[in-house]
Design a protein around this motif. Sequence first.
Motif, PDB file in Angstrom:
ATOM      1  N   LYS A  91       1.040  -1.335  -0.110  1.00 31.99           N
ATOM      2  CA  LYS A  91       0.031  -0.023  -0.004  1.00 31.99           C
ATOM      3  C   LYS A  91       0.794   1.403  -0.065  1.00 31.99           C
ATOM      4  CE  LYS A  91      -4.341   1.640   1.336  1.00 31.99           C
ATOM      5  NZ  LYS A  91      -4.755   2.211   0.158  1.00 31.99           N
ATOM      6  N   ILE A  92       1.176   1.804  -1.085  1.00 32.55           N
ATOM      7  CA  ILE A  92       2.023   2.996  -1.396  1.00 32.55           C
ATOM      8  C   ILE A  92       1.256   4.259  -1.495  1.00 32.55           C
ATOM      9  CG2 ILE A  92       3.946   1.568  -2.207  1.00 32.55           C
ATOM     10  CD1 ILE A  92       2.778   2.875  -4.771  1.00 32.55           C
ATOM     11  N   THR A  93      -0.213   4.114  -1.208  1.00 28.53           N
ATOM     12  CA  THR A  93      -0.871   5.435  -1.543  1.00 28.53           C
ATOM     13  C   THR A  93      -0.890   6.256  -0.216  1.00 28.53           C
ATOM     14  OG1 THR A  93      -2.618   4.322  -1.386  1.00 28.53           O
ATOM     15  CG2 THR A  93      -2.245   4.978  -3.521  1.00 28.53           C
ATOM     16  N   ASN A  94      -0.933   5.415   0.880  1.00 29.56           N
ATOM     17  CA  ASN A  94      -0.523   6.020   2.269  1.00 29.56           C
ATOM     18  C   ASN A  94       0.713   6.539   2.618  1.00 29.56           C
ATOM     19  OD1 ASN A  94      -3.223   5.674   2.884  1.00 29.56           O
ATOM     20  ND2 ASN A  94      -2.894   3.976   4.004  1.00 29.56           N
ATOM     21  N   ASP A  95       1.563   5.793   1.993  1.00 28.73           N
ATOM     22  CA  ASP A  95       3.037   5.827   2.493  1.00 28.73           C
ATOM     23  C   ASP A  95       4.104   5.482   1.431  1.00 28.73           C
ATOM     24  OD1 ASP A  95       5.609   6.413   3.563  1.00 28.73           O
ATOM     25  OD2 ASP A  95       5.315   5.359   5.254  1.00 28.73           O
ATOM     26  N   ILE A  96       4.528   6.170   0.730  1.00 26.75           N
ATOM     27  CA  ILE A  96       5.652   5.557  -0.315  1.00 26.75           C
ATOM     28  C   ILE A  96       6.616   4.701   0.110  1.00 26.75           C
ATOM     29  CG2 ILE A  96       7.045   7.553  -0.776  1.00 26.75           C
ATOM     30  CD1 ILE A  96       6.699   6.852  -3.700  1.00 26.75           C
ATOM     31  N   GLY A  97       7.022   5.001   1.706  1.00 30.35           N
ATOM     32  CA  GLY A  97       8.063   4.405   2.251  1.00 30.35           C
ATOM     33  C   GLY A  97       7.723   2.852   2.302  1.00 30.35           C
ATOM     34  N   ASN A  98       6.353   2.211   2.012  1.00 34.19           N
ATOM     35  CA  ASN A  98       6.018   0.987   2.055  1.00 34.19           C
ATOM     36  C   ASN A  98       6.446   0.289   0.662  1.00 34.19           C
ATOM     37  OD1 ASN A  98       4.543   1.196   4.392  1.00 34.19           O
ATOM     38  ND2 ASN A  98       2.845   1.605   3.405  1.00 34.19           N
ATOM     39  N   CYS A  99       6.929   1.123  -0.292  1.00 31.68           N
ATOM     40  CA  CYS A  99       7.582   0.457  -1.566  1.00 31.68           C
ATOM     41  C   CYS A  99       8.809  -0.403  -1.251  1.00 31.68           C
ATOM     42  CB  CYS A  99       7.818   1.232  -2.355  1.00 31.68           C
ATOM     43  SG  CYS A  99       8.958   0.960  -3.989  1.00 31.68           S
ATOM     44  N   LYS A 100       9.118  -1.563  -1.768  1.00 33.85           N
ATOM     45  CA  LYS A 100      10.216  -2.269  -1.199  1.00 33.85           C
ATOM     46  C   LYS A 100      11.185  -2.262  -2.389  1.00 33.85           C
ATOM     47  CE  LYS A 100       8.073  -4.052   2.168  1.00 33.85           C
ATOM     48  NZ  LYS A 100       8.118  -2.871   3.137  1.00 33.85           N
ATOM     49  N   LYS A 101      10.975  -1.196  -3.213  1.00 32.67           N
ATOM     50  CA  LYS A 101      12.102  -0.992  -4.328  1.00 32.67           C
ATOM     51  C   LYS A 101      12.458  -2.431  -5.197  1.00 32.67           C
ATOM     52  CE  LYS A 101      13.400   2.966  -1.668  1.00 32.67           C
ATOM     53  NZ  LYS A 101      14.125   3.241  -0.880  1.00 32.67           N
ATOM     54  N   CYS A 102      11.609  -3.150  -5.483  1.00 35.46           N
ATOM     55  CA  CYS A 102      11.963  -4.388  -6.141  1.00 35.46           C
ATOM     56  C   CYS A 102      11.973  -4.096  -7.471  1.00 35.46           C
ATOM     57  CB  CYS A 102      10.623  -5.501  -6.032  1.00 35.46           C
ATOM     58  SG  CYS A 102       9.205  -4.886  -6.955  1.00 35.46           S
ATOM     59  N   GLY A 103      12.036  -3.089  -8.199  1.00 36.62           N
ATOM     60  CA  GLY A 103      12.501  -2.891  -9.673  1.00 36.62           C
ATOM     61  C   GLY A 103      11.255  -3.124 -10.355  1.00 36.62           C
ATOM     62  N   LYS A 104      10.266  -3.800 -10.135  1.00 35.93           N
ATOM     63  CA  LYS A 104       9.093  -4.086 -11.155  1.00 35.93           C
ATOM     64  C   LYS A 104       8.562  -2.868 -11.758  1.00 35.93           C
ATOM     65  CE  LYS A 104       7.190  -8.075  -9.360  1.00 35.93           C
ATOM     66  NZ  LYS A 104       6.019  -8.679  -8.724  1.00 35.93           N
ATOM     67  N   CYS A 105       8.639  -1.852 -11.033  1.00 36.99           N
ATOM     68  CA  CYS A 105       8.266  -0.342 -11.583  1.00 36.99           C
ATOM     69  C   CYS A 105       8.946   0.744 -11.065  1.00 36.99           C
ATOM     70  CB  CYS A 105       6.498  -0.310 -11.060  1.00 36.99           C
ATOM     71  SG  CYS A 105       6.416   0.030  -9.457  1.00 36.99           S
ATOM     72  N   CYS A 106       8.677   2.049 -11.633  1.00 37.69           N
ATOM     73  CA  CYS A 106       9.406   3.134 -11.350  1.00 37.69           C
ATOM     74  C   CYS A 106       9.357   3.802 -10.083  1.00 37.69           C
ATOM     75  CB  CYS A 106       9.384   4.131 -12.481  1.00 37.69           C
ATOM     76  SG  CYS A 106       7.728   4.662 -12.773  1.00 37.69           S
ATOM     77  N   ILE A 107       8.202   3.341  -9.542  1.00 34.94           N
ATOM     78  CA  ILE A 107       8.111   3.926  -7.898  1.00 34.94           C
ATOM     79  C   ILE A 107       9.143   3.905  -7.134  1.00 34.94           C
ATOM     80  CG2 ILE A 107       6.653   3.668  -5.657  1.00 34.94           C
ATOM     81  CD1 ILE A 107       5.019   4.735  -8.176  1.00 34.94           C
ATOM     82  N   GLY A 108       9.869   2.536  -7.195  1.00 29.76           N
ATOM     83  CA  GLY A 108      11.171   2.580  -6.253  1.00 29.76           C
ATOM     84  C   GLY A 108      12.209   3.356  -6.544  1.00 29.76           C
ATOM     85  N   ASP A 109      12.351   3.880  -7.647  1.00 25.74           N
ATOM     86  CA  ASP A 109      13.525   4.869  -8.093  1.00 25.74           C
ATOM     87  C   ASP A 109      12.939   6.201  -7.829  1.00 25.74           C
ATOM     88  OD1 ASP A 109      15.014   2.940  -9.344  1.00 25.74           O
ATOM     89  OD2 ASP A 109      14.264   3.158 -11.291  1.00 25.74           O
TER      90      ASP A 109
END
Length: 249
Positions: free
Chosen positions: A145-163
Motif C-alpha cells: 500500500k504505497i498510496t498512504n506512504d511511499i515508504g512502503n515500497c520495497k524497491k523491487c524494480g518491477k516499476c519506477c515507483i522505487g526509483d
Amino acid sequence: MDKSVRKFVALTSVLVLFSILMLGLFGYIYRYSTINTYNFILLIVIVLTIIITLLFILSAIAVFYTYRVRSVNRFLLKPVKLALKLLLPVVTVMSGIFKGSKDAVRNFYIDINNILVDSNRRKYSPGEILILLPHCLQHSSCSFKITNDIGNCKKCGKCCIGDIAEIGEQTGVKVLVATGGTAARNSIARLKPKLILSVACERDLASGIADVSRIPVIGVVNDRPNGPCYNTVVDVNKLREKLNTILKK
Ligand code: SF4
C-alpha cells in the motif's frame, strides 16, 4: 427532499426565470426598436468580436514566440497566461470537434506551462516541493500500500515507483502517490507545497494545472505502453533533471 436535489431545483428555477426575463426583454426590443437600435446592437457585437479576435491573435503570437525561444518575455507574460486560460482550452475543444488529437494540444499546453514556470528561475527548498504521482505507475501485481506512504515500497524494480521513492529520500522532497484527482487536491490542500512536480497523462495534467492555478505545476507526461491507467511508466531521469533545475543546492 435531499439537500443536493433542493439545490439543483433552486438553481434550475433561477436559470429558467432568467431565460424567461431575457425572452421578455428581447421581445420588447423586437416590438419597439427602430433600425438605429439594431445598428447599435450590431456595432457592439462587431466591437466585441474585434476585441476577442485581437486578444486571440496576440496570445497566439505570444505563445509561438515563447515556444520558439523556450522562455517567457516579461512583456508577453499576460498574453501567454491568457492563452493558457482561454485560447488553448478552446483549441482543445475544437480539436475534439474536428476529430483531431486532443492530447497533442494538451502536450503543447503542458509544454508552454512548464516554460512559464521555468521562466521564474526560482529555486525551492525540498520542503516546498511536492512530487505527485498517479497510482497507475505502481505495478499491477504489487500488493504494497504505497498510496498512504511511499515508504512502503520495497524497491523491487518491477516499476519506477522505487526509483522515484529513492529520489525523494536522497533529496528530502515529499513524494506522494494519489489515487485520483480528489485525493491529489486534498493532499495539496493539506501539504500546501510552493511547487508541484506532477506526473500524469496529458488529460489529467492539463486539468490539474488549470485546477491549482495558484500553485506552479511542472508537468511530466507518463508513457502508457500497456494502454491508459495500467502499468504506466515515466522517464525517471527526466523527472530527476526537472527536479534538479528547481531545487536549491
Ligand atoms: S517498486 Fe515498489 S511499488 Fe513498484 S512493484 Fe516494487 S514494491 Fe511495488
